[in-house]
Design an enzyme around this catalytic site. Structure first.
Site, short mmCIF file in Angstrom:
data_model
loop_
_atom_site.label_atom_id
_atom_site.label_comp_id
_atom_site.label_asym_id
_atom_site.label_seq_id
_atom_site.Cartn_x
_atom_site.Cartn_y
_atom_site.Cartn_z
CG ASN A 209 -0.19 -0.16 2.53
OD1 ASN A 209 0.41 0.96 2.89
ND2 ASN A 209 -0.37 -1.36 3.15
CG ASP A 278 -7.57 -5.16 5.89
OD1 ASP A 278 -7.16 -5.07 6.89
OD2 ASP A 278 -8.10 -4.01 5.53
CE LYS A 288 8.13 -12.38 -14.77
NZ LYS A 288 9.13 -11.88 -15.91
CG PHE A 322 -3.49 5.86 13.27
CD1 PHE A 322 -3.10 6.87 12.69
CD2 PHE A 322 -2.64 5.61 14.50
CE1 PHE A 322 -2.41 7.95 13.44
CE2 PHE A 322 -2.07 6.46 15.30
CZ PHE A 322 -1.83 7.93 14.31
CE LYS A 336 -9.03 0.10 12.97
NZ LYS A 336 -8.00 0.44 11.72
CE LYS A 340 -10.54 -3.85 13.94
NZ LYS A 340 -9.46 -3.96 12.78
#
Length: 401
Positions: A209, A278, A288, A322, A336, A340
């Protein structure tokens, strides 16, 4: 500084070196254990024997003079010191330290230490105003050094202006005030996660990301400045490691899960700022995969939810998550926070360009399980980190923020 604390005084070659004698004496009188390193230039102004008599400790002037064959002197001093004071710090010393040189006993020790460093510059008024000196001061500030501004007054060169070494009493006062006010996390352990994770597809491809790690690194730096013992678990980033922070480098979400859960029990505060994948490919290929004519389908599986796991495991840790969102920030953030079992959540709108992963600035919204709700407007990530700790410390102490 507390009585008995170990103070290493670095004296460089300027006429203000005579004031370092008084500084040594006053530190000893206040109960500090003082050792002195002198540059070659400093020995031209003050005899090392003077500092030895005042500190009641050996004085170090030569990186190759190993007084104890069982120890490497500059490493031993670097580890010994709780606080380092550079007084006077000449323009020459500032330039060498900012450039990362290790060409004498003092600069070598500075590169090897994790102690808090305070710099008291002393030089001609025009030298102090020179762009190169300003650049070096800025560089050292980035290293986490703290500065005691020179005073205005008559200088040895005949000029009257800024550049005179601050008086010894004031140097001690500034440092004591800073350490008493700025170290509310002394004795606390803080764990921070930062950066992206990488999930391997084959020998050349992977999923990741846009996280740069900048926010997490800023949080780790501020936690260290506030006196905490900091562990930073980070995915692959292009950032310099924070000074005085234990860094654990990981690659995948599983690597981060293992590192964080292993460290969790002994922490007081855990702040999970990393952008963890995730999902990961259900199958990783060691070689490959060759290009095919048809579309490629890659089956993905869930990674372990680190934050949810920590929420179940926590006893008295203060746990912060975060949330990077593009819409319904407060709704998703509140969900959240509750789901959590977090103490606080920091939400940022990544759809705003200046709040994005790779930017140096951020704007966040903080929610806590005690009902605290505050938006922090656009600031540098370092400033955001400072404000976050003000909130967290206030919540932990029950004083609010």
């Amino acid at each position: 500084m507390k009585q008995g604390q170990k103070v290493l005084l670095g004296v460089s070659g300027g006429i203000a070196a005579y004031k370092a004698c008084a500084l040594t004496s006053k530190l000893v009188q206040r109960g500090y254990d003082v050792k002195v390193i002198m540059t070659e230039g400093a020995t031209q102004f003050v005899n090392p024997l003077t500092f030895q008599a005042l500190s009641r400790n050996p004085v170090y002037t030569d990186a190759f003079d190993e007084k104890n064959p069982e120890k490497i002197a500059h490493i031993d001093l670097a580890d010994w010191a709780d606080t380092i004071i550079l007084a006077p710090a000449t323009a020459h010393l500032l330039g060498r330290v900012a450039s990362g040189l290790a060409d004498d006993m003092l600069t070598t020790t500075l590169l090897a230490t994790t102690a808090k460093v305070y710099v008291a510059p002393a030089m001609n008024v025009h030298m102090y105003d020179h762009p190169s000196v300003k650049t070096n001061l800025k560089t050292l500030e980035g290293y986490g050094y703290h500065f005691i501004e020179p005073g205005d007054g008559y200088l040895a060169c005949g000029y009257v202006g800024k550049g005179r070494l601050e008086e010894p009493e004031r140097i001690i006062e500034v440092i004591e005030q800073h350490q008493s006010k700025e170290q509310p996390l002394a004795g606390k352990k803080v764990l921070v996660t930062a950066g992206p994770t990488i999930e391997v597809v084959d020998a050349v491809r992977y999923f990741t990301n846009h996280s740069s790690g900048k926010m997490g690194f800023a949080i780790a730096e501020v936690a260290r400045q506030l006196g905490a013992e900091v562990t930073l678990v980070t995915g692959p980033v292009q950032l310099d490691e924070p000074v005085g922070v234990e860094v654990i480098n990981v690659t995948s979400a599983k690597d981060m899960y293992d590192a964080v859960t292993k460290q969790f029990n002994e922490q007081h505060i855990v702040i999970k700022a990393a952008a963890v994948a995730d999902y990961r490919p259900k199958k990783q290929h060691s070689r490959k995969m060759k290009k095919q004519d048809d579309d490629l389908m890659i089956e993905m599986e869930r990674t372990d939810d680190i934050l949810k796991t920590l929420g179940k495991l926590k006893t008295d840790q203060y746990l912060v998550g975060f949330a990077a969102e593009t819409d319904k920030l407060l709704e998703y953030g509140q969900g959240k926070l509750e789901r959590k079992n977090l103490d606080a959540i920091v939400i940022n709108d990544i759809s705003e360009e200046q709040n994005g992963f790779k930017s140096d600035t951020n704007a966040v919204h903080v929610l806590t399980n005690k009902g605290f709700n505050k938006a922090i407007p656009l600031k540098s990530k370092h400033e955001i980190a400072s404000q976050l700790f003000s909130i967290f410390i206030g919540e932990m102490s029950g004083d609010g923020s």
